[in-house]
Design a protein around this motif. Structure first.
Motif, PDB file in Angstrom:
ATOM      1  N   ASN A 248       0.875  -1.274  -0.023  1.00 51.89           N
ATOM      2  CA  ASN A 248      -0.045   0.047  -0.080  1.00 51.89           C
ATOM      3  C   ASN A 248       0.876   1.337   0.016  1.00 51.89           C
ATOM      4  OD1 ASN A 248      -1.718   1.675   2.381  1.00 51.89           O
ATOM      5  ND2 ASN A 248      -2.394   1.690   0.595  1.00 51.89           N
ATOM      6  N   GLY A 249       0.486   2.319  -0.415  1.00 50.94           N
ATOM      7  CA  GLY A 249       1.149   3.648  -0.491  1.00 50.94           C
ATOM      8  C   GLY A 249       1.561   4.118  -2.017  1.00 50.94           C
ATOM      9  N   GLY A 250       0.765   5.241  -2.378  1.00 53.85           N
ATOM     10  CA  GLY A 250       1.281   5.878  -3.513  1.00 53.85           C
ATOM     11  C   GLY A 250       0.912   5.118  -4.913  1.00 53.85           C
ATOM     12  N   ILE A 251       0.237   3.806  -4.741  1.00 52.67           N
ATOM     13  CA  ILE A 251      -0.166   3.298  -6.071  1.00 52.67           C
ATOM     14  C   ILE A 251      -1.607   3.807  -6.440  1.00 52.67           C
ATOM     15  CG2 ILE A 251      -0.681   1.174  -6.937  1.00 52.67           C
ATOM     16  CD1 ILE A 251       0.789  -0.210  -4.419  1.00 52.67           C
ATOM     17  N   ALA A 252      -1.459   4.455  -7.702  1.00 55.54           N
ATOM     18  CA  ALA A 252      -2.729   5.040  -8.273  1.00 55.54           C
ATOM     19  C   ALA A 252      -3.048   4.560  -9.800  1.00 55.54           C
ATOM     20  CB  ALA A 252      -2.060   6.739  -8.527  1.00 55.54           C
ATOM     21  N   THR A 253      -2.634   3.749 -10.383  1.00 57.66           N
ATOM     22  CA  THR A 253      -3.130   3.170 -11.510  1.00 57.66           C
ATOM     23  C   THR A 253      -3.104   1.596 -11.338  1.00 57.66           C
ATOM     24  OG1 THR A 253      -1.120   3.056 -12.714  1.00 57.66           O
ATOM     25  CG2 THR A 253      -1.999   5.102 -12.771  1.00 57.66           C
TER      26      THR A 253
ATOM     27  N   PRO B  73     -12.544   6.405  -8.961  1.00 51.53           N
ATOM     28  CA  PRO B  73     -12.990   5.030  -8.822  1.00 51.53           C
ATOM     29  C   PRO B  73     -13.355   4.341  -9.987  1.00 51.53           C
ATOM     30  CG  PRO B  73     -14.878   6.662  -8.505  1.00 51.53           C
ATOM     31  CD  PRO B  73     -13.702   7.805  -8.509  1.00 51.53           C
ATOM     32  N   ALA B  74     -13.777   5.068 -11.365  1.00 51.93           N
ATOM     33  CA  ALA B  74     -13.906   4.241 -12.533  1.00 51.93           C
ATOM     34  C   ALA B  74     -12.635   3.646 -12.974  1.00 51.93           C
ATOM     35  CB  ALA B  74     -15.131   5.237 -13.343  1.00 51.93           C
ATOM     36  N   GLU B  75     -11.488   4.655 -12.924  1.00 47.68           N
ATOM     37  CA  GLU B  75     -10.209   4.306 -13.380  1.00 47.68           C
ATOM     38  C   GLU B  75      -9.742   3.059 -12.859  1.00 47.68           C
ATOM     39  OE1 GLU B  75      -8.845   5.684 -16.263  1.00 47.68           O
ATOM     40  OE2 GLU B  75     -10.594   6.510 -16.122  1.00 47.68           O
ATOM     41  N   ILE B  76     -10.039   2.944 -11.384  1.00 49.71           N
ATOM     42  CA  ILE B  76      -9.266   1.727 -10.740  1.00 49.71           C
ATOM     43  C   ILE B  76     -10.410   0.804 -10.681  1.00 49.71           C
ATOM     44  CG2 ILE B  76      -8.766   1.052  -8.421  1.00 49.71           C
ATOM     45  CD1 ILE B  76      -6.558   3.032  -9.954  1.00 49.71           C
ATOM     46  N   LEU B  77     -11.464   0.786 -10.365  1.00 48.41           N
ATOM     47  CA  LEU B  77     -12.321  -0.200 -10.004  1.00 48.41           C
ATOM     48  C   LEU B  77     -12.844  -1.028 -11.572  1.00 48.41           C
ATOM     49  CD1 LEU B  77     -13.834   0.942  -6.731  1.00 48.41           C
ATOM     50  CD2 LEU B  77     -12.148  -0.861  -6.985  1.00 48.41           C
ATOM     51  N   LEU B  78     -13.344  -0.253 -12.586  1.00 51.23           N
ATOM     52  CA  LEU B  78     -14.257  -0.690 -13.552  1.00 51.23           C
ATOM     53  C   LEU B  78     -13.405  -1.840 -14.261  1.00 51.23           C
ATOM     54  CD1 LEU B  78     -16.429   2.320 -14.963  1.00 51.23           C
ATOM     55  CD2 LEU B  78     -17.014   0.276 -13.590  1.00 51.23           C
ATOM     56  N   GLY B  79     -11.983  -1.484 -14.395  1.00 54.25           N
ATOM     57  CA  GLY B  79     -11.049  -2.223 -14.976  1.00 54.25           C
ATOM     58  C   GLY B  79     -10.489  -3.388 -14.015  1.00 54.25           C
ATOM     59  N   ALA B  80     -10.770  -3.335 -12.683  1.00 54.12           N
ATOM     60  CA  ALA B  80     -10.079  -4.278 -12.037  1.00 54.12           C
ATOM     61  C   ALA B  80     -10.492  -5.584 -11.902  1.00 54.12           C
ATOM     62  CB  ALA B  80     -10.110  -3.831 -10.506  1.00 54.12           C
ATOM     63  N   ASP B  81     -11.754  -5.982 -12.312  1.00 56.63           N
ATOM     64  CA  ASP B  81     -12.169  -7.362 -12.223  1.00 56.63           C
ATOM     65  C   ASP B  81     -11.322  -8.158 -13.491  1.00 56.63           C
ATOM     66  OD1 ASP B  81     -13.739  -6.851 -10.130  1.00 56.63           O
ATOM     67  OD2 ASP B  81     -15.730  -7.165 -11.216  1.00 56.63           O
TER      68      ASP B  81
ATOM     69  N   GLY C  84      -0.789  -8.794  -2.968  1.00 60.46           N
ATOM     70  CA  GLY C  84      -2.026  -8.046  -3.221  1.00 60.46           C
ATOM     71  C   GLY C  84      -1.643  -6.690  -3.089  1.00 60.46           C
ATOM     72  N   VAL C  85      -2.243  -5.716  -3.541  1.00 60.39           N
ATOM     73  CA  VAL C  85      -2.134  -4.443  -3.720  1.00 60.39           C
ATOM     74  C   VAL C  85      -3.392  -3.593  -3.092  1.00 60.39           C
ATOM     75  CG1 VAL C  85      -1.855  -2.453  -5.240  1.00 60.39           C
ATOM     76  CG2 VAL C  85      -0.734  -4.640  -5.938  1.00 60.39           C
ATOM     77  N   MET C  86      -3.106  -2.868  -2.119  1.00 61.75           N
ATOM     78  CA  MET C  86      -4.115  -1.717  -1.538  1.00 61.75           C
ATOM     79  C   MET C  86      -3.904  -0.357  -2.288  1.00 61.75           C
ATOM     80  SD  MET C  86      -5.174  -0.937   2.540  1.00 61.75           S
ATOM     81  CE  MET C  86      -5.783  -2.529   2.697  1.00 61.75           C
ATOM     82  N   ILE C  87      -5.066  -0.103  -2.702  1.00 58.80           N
ATOM     83  CA  ILE C  87      -5.183   1.328  -3.352  1.00 58.80           C
ATOM     84  C   ILE C  87      -5.948   2.091  -2.432  1.00 58.80           C
ATOM     85  CG2 ILE C  87      -5.700   2.903  -5.255  1.00 58.80           C
ATOM     86  CD1 ILE C  87      -4.833   0.522  -6.975  1.00 58.80           C
ATOM     87  N   GLY C  88      -5.612   3.322  -2.217  1.00 61.79           N
ATOM     88  CA  GLY C  88      -6.668   4.227  -1.341  1.00 61.79           C
ATOM     89  C   GLY C  88      -6.795   5.604  -2.008  1.00 61.79           C
ATOM     90  N   ARG C  89      -6.483   6.596  -1.828  1.00 61.48           N
ATOM     91  CA  ARG C  89      -6.945   7.982  -2.681  1.00 61.48           C
ATOM     92  C   ARG C  89      -7.198   7.691  -4.000  1.00 61.48           C
ATOM     93  NH1 ARG C  89      -2.235  11.411  -0.804  1.00 61.48           N
ATOM     94  NH2 ARG C  89      -1.397   9.558  -0.711  1.00 61.48           N
ATOM     95  N   ALA C  90      -6.432   7.243  -4.868  1.00 58.37           N
ATOM     96  CA  ALA C  90      -6.943   7.000  -6.322  1.00 58.37           C
ATOM     97  C   ALA C  90      -8.262   6.296  -6.407  1.00 58.37           C
ATOM     98  CB  ALA C  90      -5.763   6.260  -6.918  1.00 58.37           C
ATOM     99  N   ALA C  91      -8.569   5.189  -5.616  1.00 61.69           N
ATOM    100  CA  ALA C  91      -9.803   4.582  -5.699  1.00 61.69           C
ATOM    101  C   ALA C  91     -10.880   5.318  -5.259  1.00 61.69           C
ATOM    102  CB  ALA C  91      -9.480   3.161  -4.930  1.00 61.69           C
TER     103      ALA C  91
END
Length: 349
Positions: free
Chosen positions: A216-221, A246-254, A235-242
């Motif tokens: 975790n930390g500073g991961i934005a894409t 949210p669409a940039e991170i979560l819509l493509g995550a699955d 695993g990767v934990m994303i904070g502020r960018a998510a």
């Protein structure tokens, strides 16, 4: 209770990509919104303090929607008995994971002798997690920590801390790849100023191959997330960018992180999918802004984002504001997008 016999639980599988626990942000409305966008990512509550649950009886802090699974609750505290009682309450509510906060650097958290200051007391943390495991009824207990605090040398402190956690039965941890400075830096500065040390965290995965470690930390894409997974992280934990994009991170995550070949939703479809949830919340006496404040970044980086944000920001607090405001915002956003030039072309003067 040791946790070495845990199978691939829903939370453990989902931890390949998770959305960080964020105070004032990742409440149940935010998590429902994020779940609409990703069926697989692991979602975390805001930090809930054990004293608030055990002494304050604030059980409403554990409320969540069944659709949020897999969902984890993060606890803050430093008293093993109190954390055990809080864990028992969380397990009874059906959470998929109970996480102990050993990373928050705020003065308010330090005054309660928990959060990042606990990096200085690994023996106490071990006592806490053992008590939590005994109370968890089979629900996995995890830890989120920093690489060190203040003048600690991360290269020495972090492996010793992980060794203590592993001996206490912890099998899954998330490591924020920054040191925390408990004096002199605000919580915001502690998320930005101390340098990131990804190689150290990656080295911990090599040193502790039997532990499931997220970074975790500073991961934005998602590109950065995939790079961390390729480097060996579990695993990767994303904070502020998510939260902000949210669409940039979560819509493509699955598709990209979990290998799900189902077609992702569009931001427009996400907005419409939120309407029944909004209507139910309003019928129950809630306010529109309690949900839409988490949706302001849905179109971030896309044409129409500014007007979407403006319509919701200006109108959602008004008495009587309802689903029609979101529909208006969406219509104006789509109209702005229709009038935008094709990507890569500038609008003529």
């Amino acid at each position: 209770m040791q946790q070495s016999d845990l199978s691939e639980t829903p939370a453990r599988a989902a931890a390949r990509l998770s959305v960080a626990p964020m105070m004032d942000w990742t409440d149940r409305h935010c998590r429902y919104f994020h779940r609409v966008m990703s069926r697989h990512a692991l979602l975390y509550t805001e930090m809930v303090t054990a004293p608030a649950l055990v002494r304050g009886g604030a059980l409403h802090l554990l409320d969540y929607n069944a659709e949020e699974h897999p969902v984890a609750v993060q606890l803050g505290g430093s008293d093993p008995g109190e954390l055990a009682q809080a864990t028992r309450l969380c397990a009874a509510r059906g959470y998929d994971e109970v996480n102990l906060n050993v990373g928050c650097p705020s003065d308010r958290v330090q005054s309660g002798t928990f959060g990042a200051v606990l990096m200085k007391s690994p023996g106490l943390v071990a006592d806490c997690v053992r008590a939590m495991q005994d109370a968890a009824g089979g629900v996995e207990v995890t830890v989120k920590c920093r690489i060190g605090v203040d003048d600690q040398e991360p290269g020495e402190v972090l492996p010793a801390f992980l060794d203590t956690m592993q001996a206490a039965g912890v099998r899954r941890m998330t490591i924020h790849a920054r040191k925390a400075w408990l004096k002199g830096l605000s919580p915001k500065e502690n998320r930005e100023v101390p340098p990131l040390d990804y190689p150290l965290v990656q080295a911990m995965k090599r040193a502790f191959p039997d532990m499931h470690l997220s970074i975790n930390g500073g991961i934005a894409t998602l590109d950065e997330a995939e790079a961390q997974l390729a480097a060996g992280m579990d695993g990767v934990m994303i904070g502020r960018a998510a939260y902000h994009q949210p669409a940039e991170i979560l819509l493509g995550a699955d598709a990209r992180i979990f290998g799900d070949d189902a077609a992702p939703m569009t931001p427009e479809a996400v907005a419409r999918a939120m309407l029944p949830y909004i209507e139910a919340h309003l019928v129950a006496g809630g306010r529109l802004h309690e949900i839409t404040r988490h949706m302001l970044g849905l179109f971030a980086g896309r044409p129409g984002a500014r007007i979407w944000r403006r319509v919701l920001s200006e109108g959602a607090h008004r008495p009587g504001a309802g689903p029609e405001l979101l529909e208006t915002a969406l219509a104006q956003c789509l109209a702005a997008r229709a009038g935008a030039p094709p990507e890569g072309q500038a609008r003529s003067a």
